[in-house]
Scaffold this motif. Structure first.
Motif, PDB file in Angstrom:
ATOM      1  N   ALA A  18       0.833  -1.203   0.000  1.00 58.96           N
ATOM      2  CA  ALA A  18       0.000   0.000   0.000  1.00 58.96           C
ATOM      3  C   ALA A  18       0.871   1.258   0.000  1.00 58.96           C
ATOM      4  O   ALA A  18       0.570   2.239  -0.696  1.00 58.96           O
ATOM      5  CB  ALA A  18      -0.933  -0.005   1.212  1.00 58.96           C
ATOM      6  N   LEU A  19       1.954   1.230   0.763  1.00 57.28           N
ATOM      7  CA  LEU A  19       2.871   2.369   0.795  1.00 57.28           C
ATOM      8  C   LEU A  19       3.523   2.569  -0.571  1.00 57.28           C
ATOM      9  O   LEU A  19       3.610   3.692  -1.080  1.00 57.28           O
ATOM     10  CB  LEU A  19       3.940   2.150   1.867  1.00 57.28           C
ATOM     11  N   GLN A  20       3.975   1.467  -1.168  1.00 58.64           N
ATOM     12  CA  GLN A  20       4.613   1.546  -2.481  1.00 58.64           C
ATOM     13  C   GLN A  20       3.654   2.109  -3.525  1.00 58.64           C
ATOM     14  O   GLN A  20       4.033   2.964  -4.339  1.00 58.64           O
ATOM     15  CB  GLN A  20       5.094   0.160  -2.901  1.00 58.64           C
ATOM     16  N   PHE A  70      -3.779  12.641   0.268  1.00 57.02           N
ATOM     17  CA  PHE A  70      -4.424  11.453   0.809  1.00 57.02           C
ATOM     18  C   PHE A  70      -5.907  11.457   0.451  1.00 57.02           C
ATOM     19  O   PHE A  70      -6.545  12.513   0.390  1.00 57.02           O
ATOM     20  CB  PHE A  70      -4.268  11.398   2.325  1.00 57.02           C
ATOM     21  N   ASP A  71      -6.460  10.271   0.281  1.00 57.94           N
ATOM     22  CA  ASP A  71      -7.886  10.158  -0.015  1.00 57.94           C
ATOM     23  C   ASP A  71      -8.736  10.570   1.186  1.00 57.94           C
ATOM     24  O   ASP A  71      -9.781  11.197   1.042  1.00 57.94           O
ATOM     25  CB  ASP A  71      -8.238   8.726  -0.423  1.00 57.94           C
ATOM     26  N   ASP A  72      -8.283  10.183   2.377  1.00 60.19           N
ATOM     27  CA  ASP A  72      -9.031  10.497   3.592  1.00 60.19           C
ATOM     28  C   ASP A  72      -8.101  10.348   4.791  1.00 60.19           C
ATOM     29  O   ASP A  72      -6.933   9.970   4.661  1.00 60.19           O
ATOM     30  CB  ASP A  72     -10.254   9.585   3.743  1.00 60.19           C
ATOM     31  N   GLU A  73      -8.626  10.636   5.969  1.00 63.93           N
ATOM     32  CA  GLU A  73      -7.820  10.577   7.185  1.00 63.93           C
ATOM     33  C   GLU A  73      -7.343   9.158   7.470  1.00 63.93           C
ATOM     34  O   GLU A  73      -6.231   8.945   7.963  1.00 63.93           O
ATOM     35  CB  GLU A  73      -8.631  11.107   8.367  1.00 63.93           C
ATOM     36  N   GLY A  74      -8.164   8.184   7.144  1.00 61.44           N
ATOM     37  CA  GLY A  74      -7.780   6.797   7.374  1.00 61.44           C
ATOM     38  C   GLY A  74      -6.562   6.408   6.564  1.00 61.44           C
ATOM     39  O   GLY A  74      -5.648   5.738   7.066  1.00 61.44           O
ATOM     40  N   GLN A  75      -6.534   6.814   5.291  1.00 60.11           N
ATOM     41  CA  GLN A  75      -5.370   6.515   4.462  1.00 60.11           C
ATOM     42  C   GLN A  75      -4.138   7.238   4.978  1.00 60.11           C
ATOM     43  O   GLN A  75      -3.042   6.679   5.007  1.00 60.11           O
ATOM     44  CB  GLN A  75      -5.628   6.917   3.011  1.00 60.11           C
ATOM     45  N   ARG A  77      -3.428   8.094   8.070  1.00 54.83           N
ATOM     46  CA  ARG A  77      -2.929   7.393   9.263  1.00 54.83           C
ATOM     47  C   ARG A  77      -2.215   6.107   8.875  1.00 54.83           C
ATOM     48  O   ARG A  77      -1.176   5.758   9.438  1.00 54.83           O
ATOM     49  CB  ARG A  77      -4.080   7.095  10.219  1.00 54.83           C
ATOM     50  N   ALA A  78      -2.787   5.381   7.909  1.00 55.15           N
ATOM     51  CA  ALA A  78      -2.200   4.096   7.506  1.00 55.15           C
ATOM     52  C   ALA A  78      -0.842   4.290   6.854  1.00 55.15           C
ATOM     53  O   ALA A  78       0.125   3.581   7.175  1.00 55.15           O
ATOM     54  CB  ALA A  78      -3.148   3.359   6.564  1.00 55.15           C
ATOM     55  N   MET A  84       6.383   5.024   9.784  1.00 57.62           N
ATOM     56  CA  MET A  84       6.961   5.014  11.123  1.00 57.62           C
ATOM     57  C   MET A  84       7.392   3.601  11.519  1.00 57.62           C
ATOM     58  O   MET A  84       8.448   3.408  12.132  1.00 57.62           O
ATOM     59  CB  MET A  84       5.962   5.565  12.139  1.00 57.62           C
ATOM     60  N   LYS A  85       6.597   2.605  11.169  1.00 58.70           N
ATOM     61  CA  LYS A  85       6.970   1.214  11.449  1.00 58.70           C
ATOM     62  C   LYS A  85       8.275   0.846  10.745  1.00 58.70           C
ATOM     63  O   LYS A  85       9.164   0.217  11.329  1.00 58.70           O
ATOM     64  CB  LYS A  85       5.868   0.255  10.979  1.00 58.70           C
TER      65      LYS A  85
END
Length: 240
Positions: A18-20, A70-75, A77-78, A84-85
């Motif tokens: 998803a990050l890529q 970003f599409d939304d706040e959820g994306q 954060r993800a 960060m991970k």
């Protein structure tokens, strides 16, 4: 009683995919996962690495001014959570390597011939050196001390527009060994700069202890920074 810090949780395959995908959707200049890996490696080696507020702009590249789209706040954060991970997992692996365990193995994309590339990883590492330059100059100026930087710089300049900057050709046998070579080089660099990192951390702890020796400010007292707000609504938020 075990006081060891809990192990860092690495992002899983779905999170990295998803990050890529998100980074690939950004304007030119956003990092690839390979470049991001090299970038984070350099920051963890650095004597005084910047925080996320600085390095995130480098990750987004030319989209930094808009803080990425970003599409939304959820994306949001993800994606930031995965970054960060990844950042924390690399740091934890390097610390583990310093204690004799398995260290971080650089993430290198494969070329069409199936061999590891490494150029993008090296570009990320050099960028990390540039935004956190303290401590690197002695290694760059001393051929013996800077031996661990040699494979990284070779990859960084392999296709340099200036022919004088290009290293001798890297043959297939040497390229096949790049993951191991860079793993060892990275751990060596992390250890070489460790004394300077510890010295800086000691200075920061001493400064913090000195500041705490001042009279304690109540949560409802005026903030000592002079903002006119109550302490609990001002600098206490930064200290929390």
């Amino acid at each position: 009683m075990n006081n060891a810090a809990p192990p860092s949780v690495s992002p899983d395959a779905a999170e990295l995919a998803a990050l890529q995908s998100f980074l690939a959707s950004l304007p030119a200049g956003a990092m690839t996962l390979e470049r991001l890996d090299g970038f984070f490696c350099a920051l963890h080696c650095a004597v005084s690495p910047p925080g996320p507020s600085v390095w995130l702009a480098q990750v987004w590249g030319e989209s930094a001014e808009s803080q990425a789209s970003f599409d939304d706040e959820g994306q949001a954060r993800a994606i930031v959570g995965t970054l960060m991970k990844m950042h924390e997992a690399i740091g934890a692996a390097l610390e583990r390597g310093a204690r004799g365990g398995a260290s971080h193995r650089p993430r290198l994309a494969l070329r069409p011939d199936g061999l590891p590339g490494g150029n993008d990883w090296a570009a990320g590492f050099v960028l990390g050196m540039q935004i956190a330059p303290e401590g690197w100059q002695p290694l760059l100026a001393d051929d013996e001390a800077g031996q661990a930087l040699v494979p990284i710089m070779m990859l960084h300049h392999e296709h340099d527009e200036d022919e004088a900057m290009r290293p001798p050709p890297i043959d297939a046998a040497m390229r096949a060994e790049l993951p191991e070579v860079l793993t060892d080089a990275l751990l060596q660099l992390h250890q070489q700069l460790a004394p300077a990192r510890r010295e800086l951390q000691r200075g920061e702890r001493q400064a913090l202890t000195f500041r705490r020796s001042a009279p304690k400010v109540g949560r409802n007292d005026p903030c000592p920074c002079g903002s006119g707000r109550k302490f609990k609504a001002c600098c206490a938020l930064q200290a929390g």
